[in-house]
Design a protein around this motif. Structure first.
Motif, PDB file in Angstrom:
ATOM      1  N   ILE A  17       0.821  -1.209   0.000  1.00  0.00           N
ATOM      2  CA  ILE A  17       0.000   0.000   0.000  1.00  0.00           C
ATOM      3  C   ILE A  17       0.857   1.262   0.000  1.00  0.00           C
ATOM      4  O   ILE A  17       0.476   2.303  -0.533  1.00  0.00           O
ATOM      5  CB  ILE A  17      -1.007  -0.031   1.183  1.00  0.00           C
ATOM      6  CG1 ILE A  17      -1.927   1.185   1.200  1.00  0.00           C
ATOM      7  CG2 ILE A  17      -0.325  -0.165   2.519  1.00  0.00           C
ATOM      8  CD1 ILE A  17      -2.914   1.215   0.086  1.00  0.00           C
ATOM      9  N   ALA A  18       2.060   1.162   0.587  1.00  0.00           N
ATOM     10  CA  ALA A  18       2.934   2.344   0.654  1.00  0.00           C
ATOM     11  C   ALA A  18       3.553   2.689  -0.705  1.00  0.00           C
ATOM     12  O   ALA A  18       4.289   3.669  -0.813  1.00  0.00           O
ATOM     13  CB  ALA A  18       4.044   2.121   1.674  1.00  0.00           C
ATOM     14  N   ALA A  19       3.234   1.910  -1.751  1.00  0.00           N
ATOM     15  CA  ALA A  19       3.827   2.176  -3.078  1.00  0.00           C
ATOM     16  C   ALA A  19       3.558   3.609  -3.528  1.00  0.00           C
ATOM     17  O   ALA A  19       4.376   4.208  -4.240  1.00  0.00           O
ATOM     18  CB  ALA A  19       3.293   1.176  -4.102  1.00  0.00           C
ATOM     19  N   PHE A  20       2.422   4.168  -3.080  1.00  0.00           N
ATOM     20  CA  PHE A  20       2.118   5.542  -3.520  1.00  0.00           C
ATOM     21  C   PHE A  20       3.180   6.536  -3.031  1.00  0.00           C
ATOM     22  O   PHE A  20       3.426   7.560  -3.643  1.00  0.00           O
ATOM     23  CB  PHE A  20       0.702   5.958  -3.079  1.00  0.00           C
ATOM     24  CG  PHE A  20       0.579   6.291  -1.615  1.00  0.00           C
ATOM     25  CD1 PHE A  20       0.702   7.605  -1.178  1.00  0.00           C
ATOM     26  CD2 PHE A  20       0.345   5.295  -0.671  1.00  0.00           C
ATOM     27  CE1 PHE A  20       0.598   7.923   0.167  1.00  0.00           C
ATOM     28  CE2 PHE A  20       0.230   5.601   0.670  1.00  0.00           C
ATOM     29  CZ  PHE A  20       0.367   6.914   1.098  1.00  0.00           C
ATOM     30  N   LYS A  21       3.835   6.176  -1.896  1.00  0.00           N
ATOM     31  CA  LYS A  21       4.860   7.093  -1.369  1.00  0.00           C
ATOM     32  C   LYS A  21       6.117   7.110  -2.243  1.00  0.00           C
ATOM     33  O   LYS A  21       6.960   7.998  -2.111  1.00  0.00           O
ATOM     34  CB  LYS A  21       5.257   6.693   0.053  1.00  0.00           C
ATOM     35  CG  LYS A  21       4.169   6.949   1.090  1.00  0.00           C
ATOM     36  CD  LYS A  21       4.762   6.790   2.469  1.00  0.00           C
ATOM     37  CE  LYS A  21       3.716   6.908   3.558  1.00  0.00           C
ATOM     38  NZ  LYS A  21       4.285   6.585   4.879  1.00  0.00           N
ATOM     39  N   ALA A  22       6.249   6.108  -3.117  1.00  0.00           N
ATOM     40  CA  ALA A  22       7.392   6.089  -4.032  1.00  0.00           C
ATOM     41  C   ALA A  22       7.349   7.317  -4.946  1.00  0.00           C
ATOM     42  O   ALA A  22       8.382   7.775  -5.437  1.00  0.00           O
ATOM     43  CB  ALA A  22       7.394   4.805  -4.849  1.00  0.00           C
ATOM     44  N   ALA A  23       6.132   7.840  -5.176  1.00  0.00           N
ATOM     45  CA  ALA A  23       6.006   9.025  -6.036  1.00  0.00           C
ATOM     46  C   ALA A  23       6.717  10.216  -5.402  1.00  0.00           C
ATOM     47  O   ALA A  23       7.471  10.934  -6.064  1.00  0.00           O
ATOM     48  CB  ALA A  23       4.522   9.335  -6.274  1.00  0.00           C
ATOM     49  N   SER A  24       6.508  10.431  -4.102  1.00  0.00           N
ATOM     50  CA  SER A  24       7.185  11.550  -3.418  1.00  0.00           C
ATOM     51  C   SER A  24       8.686  11.340  -3.418  1.00  0.00           C
ATOM     52  O   SER A  24       9.452  12.279  -3.627  1.00  0.00           O
ATOM     53  CB  SER A  24       6.758  11.664  -1.954  1.00  0.00           C
ATOM     54  OG  SER A  24       5.384  11.622  -1.849  1.00  0.00           O
ATOM     55  N   LEU A  25       9.102  10.088  -3.174  1.00  0.00           N
ATOM     56  CA  LEU A  25      10.537   9.806  -3.134  1.00  0.00           C
ATOM     57  C   LEU A  25      11.156  10.091  -4.499  1.00  0.00           C
ATOM     58  O   LEU A  25      12.199  10.740  -4.611  1.00  0.00           O
ATOM     59  CB  LEU A  25      10.780   8.342  -2.730  1.00  0.00           C
ATOM     60  CG  LEU A  25      12.223   7.880  -2.749  1.00  0.00           C
ATOM     61  CD1 LEU A  25      13.097   8.707  -1.799  1.00  0.00           C
ATOM     62  CD2 LEU A  25      12.325   6.387  -2.387  1.00  0.00           C
ATOM     63  N   CYS A  26      10.458   9.627  -5.554  1.00  0.00           N
ATOM     64  CA  CYS A  26      10.957   9.832  -6.913  1.00  0.00           C
ATOM     65  C   CYS A  26      11.102  11.322  -7.204  1.00  0.00           C
ATOM     66  O   CYS A  26      12.143  11.773  -7.684  1.00  0.00           O
ATOM     67  CB  CYS A  26       9.984   9.171  -7.898  1.00  0.00           C
ATOM     68  SG  CYS A  26      10.479   9.342  -9.595  1.00  0.00           S
ATOM     69  N   SER A  27      10.081  12.099  -6.872  1.00  0.00           N
ATOM     70  CA  SER A  27      10.176  13.510  -7.237  1.00  0.00           C
ATOM     71  C   SER A  27      11.223  14.226  -6.397  1.00  0.00           C
ATOM     72  O   SER A  27      11.898  15.133  -6.877  1.00  0.00           O
ATOM     73  CB  SER A  27       8.818  14.206  -7.224  1.00  0.00           C
ATOM     74  OG  SER A  27       8.349  14.300  -5.940  1.00  0.00           O
ATOM     75  N   ARG A  28      11.431  13.791  -5.141  1.00  0.00           N
ATOM     76  CA  ARG A  28      12.484  14.402  -4.327  1.00  0.00           C
ATOM     77  C   ARG A  28      13.866  14.120  -4.943  1.00  0.00           C
ATOM     78  O   ARG A  28      14.696  15.011  -5.086  1.00  0.00           O
ATOM     79  CB  ARG A  28      12.393  13.854  -2.899  1.00  0.00           C
ATOM     80  CG  ARG A  28      13.506  14.251  -1.932  1.00  0.00           C
ATOM     81  CD  ARG A  28      13.726  15.761  -1.881  1.00  0.00           C
ATOM     82  NE  ARG A  28      12.497  16.484  -1.692  1.00  0.00           N
ATOM     83  CZ  ARG A  28      12.039  16.948  -0.547  1.00  0.00           C
ATOM     84  NH1 ARG A  28      12.738  16.769   0.527  1.00  0.00           N
ATOM     85  NH2 ARG A  28      10.904  17.609  -0.486  1.00  0.00           N
ATOM     86  N   LEU A  29      14.082  12.863  -5.371  1.00  0.00           N
ATOM     87  CA  LEU A  29      15.381  12.505  -5.952  1.00  0.00           C
ATOM     88  C   LEU A  29      15.621  13.265  -7.255  1.00  0.00           C
ATOM     89  O   LEU A  29      16.724  13.748  -7.511  1.00  0.00           O
ATOM     90  CB  LEU A  29      15.459  10.985  -6.182  1.00  0.00           C
ATOM     91  CG  LEU A  29      15.413  10.122  -4.913  1.00  0.00           C
ATOM     92  CD1 LEU A  29      15.304   8.635  -5.275  1.00  0.00           C
ATOM     93  CD2 LEU A  29      16.651  10.352  -4.032  1.00  0.00           C
ATOM     94  N   VAL A  30      14.560  13.398  -8.055  1.00  0.00           N
ATOM     95  CA  VAL A  30      14.690  14.139  -9.318  1.00  0.00           C
ATOM     96  C   VAL A  30      14.990  15.611  -9.018  1.00  0.00           C
ATOM     97  O   VAL A  30      15.851  16.233  -9.648  1.00  0.00           O
ATOM     98  CB  VAL A  30      13.406  13.986 -10.173  1.00  0.00           C
ATOM     99  CG1 VAL A  30      13.405  14.947 -11.352  1.00  0.00           C
ATOM    100  CG2 VAL A  30      13.261  12.537 -10.659  1.00  0.00           C
ATOM    101  N   SER A  31      14.300  16.166  -8.008  1.00  0.00           N
ATOM    102  CA  SER A  31      14.525  17.586  -7.696  1.00  0.00           C
ATOM    103  C   SER A  31      15.941  17.823  -7.171  1.00  0.00           C
ATOM    104  O   SER A  31      16.454  18.932  -7.254  1.00  0.00           O
ATOM    105  CB  SER A  31      13.493  18.102  -6.696  1.00  0.00           C
ATOM    106  OG  SER A  31      13.804  17.619  -5.397  1.00  0.00           O
TER     107      SER A  31
END
Ligand code: CTP
Length: 407
Positions: A17-31
């Motif tokens: 269920i926590a897979a949705f949090k991967a989106a925040s992690l991804c955008s933080r790493l990209v930023s």
């Protein structure tokens, strides 16, 4: 220049269920300037769409090991080679199990087997799954291979339970990745002395008194300190385990030997961890030849050993101008943890005391896990629920560094 410019990070997302949090992690790493390649398990795609992560990472997302789009490369090898780091967040019990056992049956598990880059795992699962012996065994195995864990947090879980198992916050995972890739490492430049194992007190050439210490907790602390950049000296008494590589190993036998090795190094180290189980008493006489049986009874007189930790505390007071080490003591008890731990902390002038109730299942000497309470001069600092010793070690170091830096 951004923090992660020039770094390629493979973000593995598994099906929780926590897979949705991967989106925040991804955008933080990209930023932060990283080039992020996302690999999702089939399960993960049920929780969050590849399109979301494709949009945030600005690269197509890999889900199928057979979906080869570029004929000039084999994608899972190409990405595995290109990665400066692979992070799996969230990591389910299933992907942790596959990693530990070398199973490669989808894109993510295959890439994880193919990469030589450092791997960071952020687990997320139900509290009982996280504490299951199978998961603990897998975490221990991966830890010993150098895989780093960003510990799950405690709180309300999606399954309705309150407990440990919640994915660490994406910012915390991103910080762990940045710290790993760009350093400086948490203990860089610090000299650490760790004692481990149980002392051996000779009766005669073939007999001795010892205790149940396996050395595992001390070894986990030594390994973690080494990985965090410390220069580690391991003063090691009798153990059941192979000591870690990459540390200075000093083999000792008795409490008296350990006392000498430790005291000789005072003034040259920044941190001392007394994880060893030191015998409080030794036979008053050590026979040079084997004792022969004669009478029906045989009495063994024991005399007190020096208390090494206490001597370190006294040294700190006697030589305040010297390089004063941060001292972490241990307290193995069978009840009334707080009273005994605080008494030891004050009497032996420790900065932290790690206490465990060795009568509890999963805590104690030979186990791969521990349940500890950490005390500072102000009282209880933190309770760590049943966790792999490598995870307990990581947490102890983070706390110690926070306190050393604050001081
Ligand atoms: N310790 C030590 N030297 C000793 C005995 C203990 O350095 N001779 C250290 C241990 O390495 C540990 C801490 O002191 O970090 C507490 O050890 P423990 O055996 O729990 O405490 P004791 O002081 O021996 O107290 P007690 O026997 O009353 O429990």
């Amino acid at each position: 220049m951004k923090r992660l410019s020039g770094k390629t990070i493979v973000l593995g997302v598994s099906g929780g269920i926590a897979a949705f949090k991967a989106a925040s992690l991804c955008s933080r790493l990209v930023s932060w300037g990283a080039s992020v390649r996302v690999v999702m398990t089939e399960g993960a795609t049920r929780f969050i769409t590849p399109l979301t992560l494709q949009t945030l990472s600005r690269h197509s997302v890999a889900t199928d090991v057979f979906d080869e789009r570029d004929p000039s490369v084999v994608q899972h090898i190409d990405w595995a080679d290109a990665a400066d780091l692979v992070v799996v967040a969230p990591a389910t019990a299933n992907i942790i199990g596959k990693m530990a056992n070398g199973i490669a049956d989808d894109m993510l598990s295959t890439l994880l087997l193919a990469t030589t880059a450092p791997v960071v795992v952020a687990p997320a699962m139900n509290v009982h799954m996280w504490e299951h012996p199978a998961v603990i065994e897998n975490v221990v195995k991966l830890g010993s291979r150098g895989v780093r864990f960003v510990e799950p947090g405690t709180g309300q879980l999606a399954c309705g339970y309150v407990g440990k198992g919640r994915l660490a916050e994406p910012d915390e995972i991103a910080e762990a990745i940045a710290a790993w890739l760009t350093g400086p490492k948490l203990l860089a430049g610090r000299k650490v002395m760790i004692t481990a194992g149980g002392t051996v007190e000779r009766i005669d050439p073939v007999r001795y008194i010892t205790n149940d210490s396996s050395g595992k907790m001390g070894f986990a602390l030594a390994e973690t300190a080494r990985d965090l950049g410390a220069e580690v000296t391991l003063i090691c008494a009798r153990t059941d385990e192979k000591p870690p590589g990459g540390v200075e190993l000093v083999q000792v036998e008795s409490a008296a030997d350990m006392y000498e090795s430790v005291m000789n190094r005072l003034g040259t180290v920044d941190v001392i961890v007394k994880a060893a189980a030191v015998a409080d008493y030794r036979p008053s006489v050590q026979y040079q030849s084997k004792i022969k049986k004669k009478e029906q009874t045989l009495s063994l007189e024991l005399v007190r050993n020096p208390d090494i930790l206490q001597a370190i505390g006294e040294w700190k007071t006697a030589y305040p101008g010297e390089r004063v080490p941060f001292v972490i003591g241990f307290a193995a008890e069978t009840g009334d943890l707080e009273t005994f731990a605080m008494d030891k902390l004050q009497r032996k002038k420790c900065d932290l005391v790690v206490a465990n109730d060795v009568s509890r299942e999963g805590a104690g000497f030979a186990s791969d896990t521990n349940i500890v309470s950490i005390y500072g001069p102000e009282g209880l600092v933190e309770n760590i629920a049943l966790s792999a010793k490598s995870i307990v070690a990581e947490r102890i170091w983070r706390l110690a560094v926070e306190r050393m830096n604050g001081a």
